[in-house]
Every structure is written in C-alpha cells, then in structure tokens.
Scaffold this active site. Structure first.
Site, mmCIF file in Angstrom:
data_model
loop_
_atom_site.group_PDB
_atom_site.id
_atom_site.type_symbol
_atom_site.label_atom_id
_atom_site.label_comp_id
_atom_site.label_asym_id
_atom_site.label_seq_id
_atom_site.Cartn_x
_atom_site.Cartn_y
_atom_site.Cartn_z
ATOM 1 N NE ARG A 166 -2.648 -1.959 8.597
ATOM 2 C CZ ARG A 166 -2.372 -2.345 7.350
ATOM 3 N NH1 ARG A 166 -2.507 -3.608 7.006
ATOM 4 N NH2 ARG A 166 -1.962 -1.485 6.448
ATOM 5 C CG ASP A 187 0.439 0.095 9.570
ATOM 6 O OD1 ASP A 187 0.070 0.964 10.382
ATOM 7 O OD2 ASP A 187 0.797 0.357 8.402
ATOM 8 C CE LYS A 200 -2.989 0.496 3.528
ATOM 9 N NZ LYS A 200 -2.798 1.729 4.317
ATOM 10 C CB SER A 201 3.818 2.257 1.976
ATOM 11 O OG SER A 201 3.254 2.199 3.252
ATOM 12 N NE ARG A 206 6.120 6.483 0.787
ATOM 13 C CZ ARG A 206 5.229 6.293 1.773
ATOM 14 N NH1 ARG A 206 4.109 5.591 1.548
ATOM 15 N NH2 ARG A 206 5.423 6.804 2.971
ATOM 16 N NE ARG A 242 -5.572 8.146 11.079
ATOM 17 C CZ ARG A 242 -4.901 7.368 10.237
ATOM 18 N NH1 ARG A 242 -5.525 6.853 9.179
ATOM 19 N NH2 ARG A 242 -3.632 7.090 10.447
HETATM 20 C C1 S3P Z 1 2.474 4.766 6.240
HETATM 21 C C2 S3P Z 1 3.050 5.119 7.425
HETATM 22 C C3 S3P Z 1 2.532 4.708 8.733
HETATM 23 C C4 S3P Z 1 1.519 3.575 8.633
HETATM 24 C C5 S3P Z 1 0.567 3.755 7.492
HETATM 25 C C6 S3P Z 1 1.292 3.892 6.176
HETATM 26 C C7 S3P Z 1 3.067 5.263 4.982
HETATM 27 O O1 S3P Z 1 1.931 5.828 9.348
HETATM 28 O O2 S3P Z 1 0.812 3.445 9.837
HETATM 29 O O3 S3P Z 1 -0.328 2.656 7.412
HETATM 30 O O4 S3P Z 1 2.736 4.735 3.904
HETATM 31 O O5 S3P Z 1 3.879 6.200 5.056
HETATM 32 P P1 S3P Z 1 2.828 6.873 10.187
HETATM 33 O O6 S3P Z 1 4.016 7.145 9.385
HETATM 34 O O7 S3P Z 1 2.006 8.089 10.400
HETATM 35 O O8 S3P Z 1 3.129 6.132 11.471
#
Ligand code: S3P
Length: 445
Positions: free
Chosen positions: A396, A321, A22-23, A27, A123
């Site tokens: 999750r 996570d 996902k990250s 990006r 949030r």
């Molecule tokens: C993520 C960073 C994390 C993570 C999120 C995805 C990212 O959050 O919890 O699910 O893709 O950069 P934080 O960096 O705010 O802890």
C-alpha cells in the site's frame, strides 16, 4: 526489486473492476476448506497473499483448485478434518493468512510450523497467541509471539470468551475460527466494530453467529461450536481497499471521471469513502445491491477540489488500510487534514505512519507525525513531488506514492513495486490504461 516512476498523469477515464476483495477471498477459502462438499468461488483475488492461504490449505489436506474458467473450487474436509502438514507453511507477506490460519489450527490436534517474509516475521502474533492458548493450543514463537512459530492445536479445546485489547478483525476472526471445532459457544468482544466478513461468511456457510450490543456499546460476537458447514457458492466483490487507489487518483488528477464496478461497500470497510465525501469528493453510487451477503455498488468518481478534514479515531477500523492513500489525497487538498487513532498503522506490513510521514516529506509535503496521529498540510494543488520512496515490503505504501506522482510537479519513484502483487495484481497496467504514466524509473517522464 522493481523500481518504478510515476509522472504527471493524463485525466483518468474509463470503467473498471478492480480485483476481488482480499479479506473475503481468504475467508472463502478457509471456511470452504472446513465445510462439507464443494465450495465454488468466483472473483477470488489471485494475489500472492491469498495464494498463500490456498497453498497452506492444500498442505493441510484440502483440495483447492483453480479451474480454466477462472473459478476456484474447494473440496472441504469438514470441521476438524485438516491433517498435519509435512512441511513449513510459508504465509509470505500476509498477516491475515497467518492469523486466521492460526485460529483454525488452534482447535485441530496437529502441529504446524508457520513462517513468513521479513515483513511478516517482524509483526506481532502475540495478539492471537494469547486468546488461542486459552482454547488449549500451544504456541512456541520468537519474542513478542513473532514468526517463525510452531502451533500445536488443542485435542480437547475449551470455549473462550475473549475481550479484544486492540481493534482487530484478524484477532476477532482467529477466535471465531478456533471456536468452530470447539464444543459450546465461543465469544469475541470488541470495543470498536471491525470488519465483519468472517461473521457474514460463516453465516453464508450455515454457522450460527450472533452479534449482541452490550451495555457501553461493546459488541459480543459469538459462534456456536461444531456447526454443520456446507459447501457454498461465493461471489467475491471488488476490493474497496484496492478501488481506493484509482478512486483517489481520479479525484486528484484534473479532468478525470471513472466508474469502479462491483465495489464491496460493507459499512465497516467504507470509512475512506465517507471521509473523501466530507472532503468534498464527487462520488456517486449506482446499482446498489447485495452479493454473497455483502453490500456492493458501482461508484462514479469525478475530479474536483478537496478540502482538509479532521478524521476521528472512531473511524480508524473502517478504513485502517486506507490511511496511506488518504494521506495522498490530503497532500493535494486545500487546508489541513488531521488523522487520529493510527497506532495500529505502526504494525502493518511496514510502520505505515512513519513511512507516510517520511515519504510525503521527501515529496515536499509538510507533515507532522505523532505517536498515533498524522497531520498533513495540503498543497492546494499538485505536490512538489520528486521523492524516492522505500516501500519496505509494503504494497500500500508502493501504490499510494505511485498515485501521488500522478498529481505532483516532479515524478515520484518507488524502489520496489513487487509487493503490489500481494493484493493488486495488474495494478500498473490497469492504472496506465486509465491515464496514469507509470514506467521504469530510468525512463524519461
Ligand atoms: C484484515 C484486517 C485488518 C487489515 C488487513 C485485513 C482482515 O487488520 O489491516 O489488511 O482481513 O481481517 P486488523 O484486523 O489486524 O486491523
């Protein structure tokens, strides 16, 4: 609302690839949209969170399309080339989509309105608002920087050196992305290393990104502004945060043995694997290699007894996570697991620390919830189960408790499985294909 029930599982067997990271998917789309030329993305996660990023980029003028070959193509507009969107950008449930996009917008001279679902609107966005205002962006938000919000990017952005007050890759990434359309050098300084996918992806597209370890161990991550980004080919590995669910299921359902292929093993993401191995997990790595600048491996996972451990706060960013599913593993382990440094769990899609403590208690597991810690007294075998869990728009939490039901004496029900679509489309079918027994909550076990 889609209630589901998970009952004692058959042994997990098979070889699977969970959906893309996902990250990295967010990006690849974002940076591809800022590059010149075509970016081709294979293995993009087609979960709702990532689709929100794709839709927002389209609204901002980039051409983002999914081909019939399942490959995504982005025609980038070049750095600074996004145009003002006519409507509100709805980021759904995704903190990453919202915060990273705010970073990009902070150095574009346009105004955009952002909103999200009930979870995202509670949030904290102040954590990105503060550094982005230093570039010259103006952000009008609800109390605490909460969404909905409006952002007007700086017409003449100034480079920033920002020390992160919380360990957050999202904040670091927002700063670095804002630095792309800013002359000079932009720096994010972090006390604890967080996931570095933005740095790796920016380099992959041709940006100059430097990480320097400073006295005292802080990391100063800098990007040189206004680089020439060129469209690239990106292959997205399987998401370790999604692999975590079948991985733990296979460890706690007796007789299981599975293979998870192409799993992203970035050391700043793999804290769960280290912790499970410390607990005695049988996990072996094969076919270790690199994809798009990221380490990847196939993981063989076999069931076996786990023992409780103490997880230090310093490990939290590398498995932030994964605490919900670690708490499930800890519930069936022998002995006690103590997890420290969990304050950030309170501001995720839900307050995950409270959600885990409440849900595990409802399933007969003895837990102690601290301000930023969780203690789980393992049952040394199947948990009693029988709990009904409120998922509170948190994918999750939903998946973790479905896994707990697989190794519990009585089924575990969740009130809503829909949030799972944000990160792991096809979760139930994939888990049932391996051996799980997940079905509608009215059905017999
Ligand atoms: C993520 C960073 C994390 C993570 C999120 C995805 C990212 O959050 O919890 O699910 O893709 O950069 P934080 O960096 O705010 O802890």
């Amino acid at each position: 609302m889609q209630p589901l029930k998970s009952s004692i599982s058959n042994p997990f067997r098979g070889k699977i690839r969970v959906p893309g990271d996902k990250s990295m998917s967010h990006r690849a789309l974002l940076i591809g949209a800022l590059a010149v030329g075509e970016t081709v993305i294979e293995g993009l996660l087609e979960g709702e969170d990532v689709l929100r990023t794709a839709a927002a980029l389209r609204a901002l003028g980039a051409d983002v399309e999914r081909g019939e070959d399942d490959v995504w193509r982005v025609q980038g507009v070049g750095i600074g080339g996004l145009r003002e969107p006519s409507g509100v950008l709805d980021m759904g449930n995704s903190g990453t989509a919202a915060r990273l996009l705010m970073g990009v917008l902070a150095s574009h001279p346009l105004t955009a309105f952002l909103t999200g679902d009930e979870s995202l609107c509670r949030r904290p966005m102040e954590r990105v608002q503060v550094p982005l205002e230093q570039f010259g962006a103006r952000i009008v938000a609800r109390e605490g920087g909460r969404m909905p919000l409006a952002i007007t990017g700086a017409g003449d952005p100034m480079p920033v050196a920002y020390r992160l007050p919380v360990a957050s890759a999202q904040v670091k990434s927002a700063v670095l992305l804002a630095g792309l359309n800013t002359p000079g050098k932009t720096t994010a300084i972090e006390a604890q290393p967080t996931r570095d996918h933005t740095e790796r992806m920016l380099r992959h597209f041709g940006a100059e990104v430097e990480t320097v370890e400073e006295a005292g161990g802080e990391l100063a991550v800098s990007v040189a502004g206004q680089p020439e980004l060129t469209g690239r080919h990106v292959q997205v590995p399987a998401d370790i945060s999604s692999a975590a669910f079948p991985m733990v299921a296979a460890l706690i359902v007796p007789g299981s043995g599975i293979t998870l292929t192409d799993v992203g093993m970035n050391p700043r993401r793999a804290g769960l694997v280290d912790t499970l191995i410390e607990m005695g997990a049988d996990i072996n790595f094969h076919n270790e290699r690199e994809i798009a600048g990221e380490p990847v491996a196939d993981l063989h996972v076999r069931a076996g007894g786990l023992t409780g451990v103490e997880v230090p706060a310093s490990r939290a960013p590398s498995m932030i996570d994964e605490y919900p599913i670690l708490a499930v593993a800890a519930s069936v382990a022998c002995g006690t697991t103590v997890m420290h440094g969990l304050a950030e769990l309170r501001v995720k899609e839900s307050d995950r620390l409270a959600a885990m403590a409440r849900g595990l208690s409802a399933c007969g597991v003895q837990v102690e919830e601290g301000k930023d810690s969780l203690v789980v007294h393992g049952c040394g075998g199947p948990a009693p189960g029988g709990g009904s869990i409120e998922t509170d728009l948190d994918h999750r939490i939903a998946m973790a408790f479905l896994v707990l039901g697989m190794a519990s004496e009585k089924p575990v029900t969740i009130d809503d499985a829909e949030p799972i679509e944000t990160s792991f489309p096809g979760f139930v079918e994939l888990m049932n294909g391996l051996g799980a027994v997940i079905g509608p909550s009215g059905a017999a076990a």
